[in-house]
Scaffold this motif. Structure first.
Motif, PDB file in Angstrom:
ATOM      1  N   ARG A   8      74.942   0.493 -61.560  1.00 17.66           N
ATOM      2  CA  ARG A   8      75.085   0.324 -60.239  1.00 17.66           C
ATOM      3  C   ARG A   8      74.345   1.717 -59.508  1.00 17.66           C
ATOM      4  N   ARG A   9      74.868   2.825 -60.254  1.00 19.46           N
ATOM      5  CA  ARG A   9      74.627   4.146 -59.633  1.00 19.46           C
ATOM      6  C   ARG A   9      72.961   4.418 -59.564  1.00 19.46           C
ATOM      7  N   ALA A  10      72.342   3.758 -60.764  1.00 23.11           N
ATOM      8  CA  ALA A  10      70.770   3.957 -61.002  1.00 23.11           C
ATOM      9  C   ALA A  10      70.357   2.941 -59.839  1.00 23.11           C
ATOM     10  N   ASP A  11      70.639   1.795 -59.731  1.00 18.72           N
ATOM     11  CA  ASP A  11      70.077   0.893 -58.543  1.00 18.72           C
ATOM     12  C   ASP A  11      70.283   1.535 -57.123  1.00 18.72           C
ATOM     13  N   MET A  12      71.590   1.810 -57.087  1.00 23.27           N
ATOM     14  CA  MET A  12      71.661   2.570 -55.622  1.00 23.27           C
ATOM     15  C   MET A  12      70.978   3.840 -55.416  1.00 23.27           C
ATOM     16  N   GLY A  13      70.669   4.573 -56.528  1.00 26.24           N
ATOM     17  CA  GLY A  13      69.942   5.796 -56.296  1.00 26.24           C
ATOM     18  C   GLY A  13      68.221   5.519 -56.024  1.00 26.24           C
TER      19      GLY A  13
END
Length: 827
Positions: free
Chosen positions: A717-722
């Motif tokens: 989720r952090r990678a997609d949000m970044g």
């Protein structure tokens, strides 16, 4: 006991004490008399007085004549004749207190015909020609003069439809010099079962049970330390060895249990075995053949066997008490001695323990420690309009977690879920809605607050009210979440509903502190001087009922204003007017620490429609009672081989309780010893795999994969949000984003890639470990099956290959290959 006694002559003491003195040193082993000079009889006293008078007359006459002569010497007494005294006849036996009507001679007569010498060695001709009979004939015969190491008894029963009774058979083998010998057989029709005229229907179970009874009688008569019993009827085994109950008045199972107790009293080790019928056990099959022979012919083996005495003993319930007659019984230290006439004497039954009969530890009140427990809770009540569906629950959970709400009461959830469940970081106690999908209440408890999950108990549940009892760090609480009827309801119905709510709380123990979360539909007149709810003027009938309810229960209700003095509201009418109708209550003793914070936004599906949450904070110090945990032994800990071994050692180490102790003290001593022994050697309580194929190491890999997958979700989720943030920044600024944003997005992507790579490597290791465990489990099963016999081996082989009894391997297919001298263009 024989004692020599003499007549009292020459002033010597008479009676039993005179015998002691006359024998002198020969009676040194006897106890000393109570007095050194016993009282003389009346005749002795008169004789002494006469002698003294004679001596005085002679002495006076001698003085008168001037001569003094020595008195004449009395003649030497002769040795008295010996008299035999039998103390056993002279002393009366003690009175009888309890009569068991049994002794060792009665039991010996009842078990007549069950000695090893009474068994028949030769098989009937029809049975001897079978394969099992030939195996029996090849065995050596028992050596009468050699001691027995073990006894093996195989039993079976048979029944032919149309016969009036079933038949039974017992095959007896012994172990001598580490070699198996044949001891004999015992068989015959069932003579110990009730007749068919009495309402009993014969079956093979009758033969199985009677065969086990005869096998137990043989074991009780044989001088052996270990007895193995093999039967293919599990129900007969459990009934004969007392593992299950039997019908009241059933004499045969009770007699079998009595013989089992007799073998235990003799100190013999009993090993009952469940043998699979017709699965390769030669002696179980031989017992079946012999039982069928007895059923067809009606003959007994041996032919001279008679069971009339045994039948009479069973009817008179003699065998049920046979264990009392065992000499040198292992129960000798815990029971009074049984006399030859089968009674207990009165002195033995009147002896009482000098120790007071105190309650055992498991009935005593555990010493409780009173501790001051600080409570810091953030409370919330909210009419959510609907919490149906996963999305609504997730939003409620995230909103509560964002505000760090420890305890929340939700009304009008409109969800059909009920009971106790879990939703991410919260425990959920739910009461379902009605059939029309209206109402429904729930209580949400944050797990991190320290709630005791095992203490949750829902005492009442309906679409409008939920009452639950729980514990928080030793403080017992009762949680009430309620939704009162609207003000448009008649006063009679409102009075009935509030009385019902009060009656529900009356059933809760007084030690539980109440916490109330209610949509009361109660409005009060605003007061500029204070914001205390119970001191405000009620505006409707629900407000009056809330005041009476709080005063009767002893509750402090949340205020009409927040901490800054601003009026609160939790409901907005369709016309736009606002009012406060939702309240949080706590005990009056905690009123000083109960602060009304105000409204909060949970950002749920129905946020700011017409209802708002009311948030309060509770800070109190409660004196709670903490009780130490009792020593308990989980049943699953005794199901493994290690657990059974520990249980055997605990039973063997149990103390011998004297029979003078009371029944309560006896049970308490045994239970305390076993619980203490099992608690000290407690195995690893970590749960093992549910699948027996998986090893403990593989289970660790499974748990590691679950952990990595949980960790992968926020990384992903952090990678997609970044990446999304990078795109939005480029769209907003219409230029290339900053290098810092590129670096953060790239770092998140690399972290996600590393996580996926680690998960892929772990998946390969887990697959290989699973394959190794399956192969090891199959090898272990095959090895155990080989030891169990050919039938079990074939059964396990078919189970592993998942093929039937008619399975045949397919023929090999011809392999087409290219030869060097032949062209293969046509292939």
């Amino acid at each position: 006991a024989e004692v020599q006694a003499g007549n009292a002559e020459g002033g010597a003491p008479s009676g039993l004490y005179g015998a002691w003195f006359s024998l002198g040193g020969s009676m040194s082993t006897l106890p000393a008399p109570l007095c050194t000079t016993p009282a003389a009889p009346a005749d002795d006293i008169r004789q002494r007085q006469h002698l003294q008078a004679t001596h005085l007359v002679a002495e006076s006459s001698q003085v008168e004549h001037g001569t003094v002569r020595s008195p004449p010497r009395s003649p030497r007494p002769t040795k008295p004749a010996a008299t035999t005294l039998c103390l056993q006849q002279a002393i009366l036996p003690p009175a009888t207190a309890v009569s068991w009507e049994i002794n060792q001679d009665i039991v010996t007569d009842a078990l007549k015909g069950h000695c090893l010498a009474d068994l028949q060695i030769e098989l009937p001709e029809s049975v001897a020609q079978t394969a099992w009979g030939r195996i029996w004939n090849r065995l050596p015969t028992i050596l009468p003069c050699q001691p027995l190491q073990a006894l093996y008894l195989f039993t079976d029963g048979s029944y032919y439809p149309g016969k009036r009774q079933a038949s039974w058979a017992v095959i007896v083998l012994v172990l001598q010099n580490n070699q198996v010998y044949k001891a004999g057989i015992l068989a015959g029709p069932c003579a110990l079962q009730p007749d068919a005229d009495a309402g009993h229907f014969p079956s093979a179970y009758d033969g199985e049970l009677e065969a086990l009874l005869h096998a137990l009688a043989i074991g009780a008569s044989a001088p052996v330390c270990a007895c193995h019993f093999g039967s293919d009827c599990q129900s007969a085994l459990t009934a004969a060895f007392g593992f299950s109950g039997h019908q009241q008045g059933a004499l045969l199972p009770a007699a079998a249990v009595g013989l089992t107790a007799t073998l235990v009293a003799q100190g013999k080790q009993l090993y009952p075995h469940k043998v699979e019928a017709h699965h390769g056990c030669a002696f179980n099959s031989l017992a079946d053949e012999v039982a069928k022979f007895a059923g067809k012919t009606g003959q007994c083996l041996p032919a001279t066997a008679e069971w009339d005495t045994l039948h009479a003993a069973i009817n008179e319930k003699v065998l049920e008490r046979a264990w009392l007659t065992v000499p040198s019984s292992i129960f000798a230290n815990t029971l009074p001695p049984l006399r030859e006439d089968g009674t207990w004497s009165a002195p033995n039954t009147l002896i009482r323990s000098s120790a007071p009969n105190a309650l055992p530890p498991y009935l005593q009140r555990i010493k409780e420690d009173v501790q001051a427990i600080p409570l810091r809770l953030r409370l919330l009540t909210y009419n959510a309009l609907s919490v149906r569906g996963a999305t609504a629950k997730a939003l409620i959970c995230s909103g509560l977690l964002r505000h760090q709400i420890d305890l929340a009461g939700l009304q009008e959830t409109r969800d059909r879920a009920q009971g106790v469940s879990s939703c991410e970081d919260y425990w959920v106690l739910a009461s379902p809605c009605d059939k029309g999908g209206h109402f429904g209440v729930q209580i949400w408890l944050r797990k991190a607050a320290g709630w005791d999950r095992t203490s949750f108990a829902i005492t009442h549940s309906d679409p409008r009210v939920l009452v639950a009892v729980c514990s928080l760090r030793g403080v017992r609480l009762v949680l009430i979440c309620a939704h009162a009827p609207t003000s448009a309801t008649s006063e009679e119905e409102l009075t009935r509903w509030w009385a019902h709510l009060k009656s529900l709380l009356a059933k809760i123990p007084k030690v539980c502190a109440p916490l109330l979360f209610i949509d009361a539909n109660a409005r009060f007149e605003a007061s500029s001087s204070h914001g205390r709810t119970l001191e405000s003027a009620p505006s409707n009938f629900n407000a009056k009922c809330l005041q009476h309810f709080a005063n009767d229960i002893g509750l402090h209700i949340s205020a009409q204003q927040d901490e800054q003095g601003r009026p609160l509201h939790s409901w907005r009418s369709p016309k736009g007017t606002t009012s406060l109708i939702d309240y949080v209550g706590c005990p009056v003793a905690w009123a000083d620490g109960h602060r009304t914070v105000g409204n909060v936004d949970l950002a749920d599906l129905h946020a700011d429609w017409d209802h708002l949450p009311i948030h309060t904070c509770l800070a109190a110090t409660v004196e709670a009672v903490t009780t130490p945990a009792r020593s308990r032994v989980a049943p699953k800990d005794l199901q493994s081989d290690e657990g059974r071994s520990r249980a055997i050692h605990a039973v063997a180490a149990a103390p011998l309780v004297p029979w003078t102790a009371t029944c309560t003290s006896h049970v308490d001593a045994l239970q305390g010893s076993m619980v203490q022994a099992l608690s000290h050697s407690k195995p690893d309580s970590s749960p093992g795999p549910r699948n027996p194929v998986i090893s403990q190491a593989t289970l660790g890999l499974v748990r590691l994969r679950r952990h990595m997958r949980r960790c992968l979700r926020p990384v992903d989720r952090r990678a997609d949000m970044g990446f999304l943030h990078l795109c939005l920044q480029a769209w907003r600024q219409r230029t290339q984003p900053q290098e810092e944003l590129y670096r953060q997005a790239k770092s998140a992507r690399l972290a996600m890639a590393r996580s996926y790579h680690g998960l892929a490597v772990l998946n390969k290791q887990l697959r290989q470990a699973m394959m190794d465990d399956r192969a090891q489990f199959a090898r272990l099963q095959m090895e155990q099956a080989r030891h169990a016999g050919p039938a079990e081996f074939a059964h396990r082989l078919r189970a592993i290959l998942r093929t039937g009894r008619k399975f045949r391997p397919p023929p090999l297919l011809p392999a087409l290959s290219k030869e060097p001298t032949v062209r293969a263009d046509w292939l």
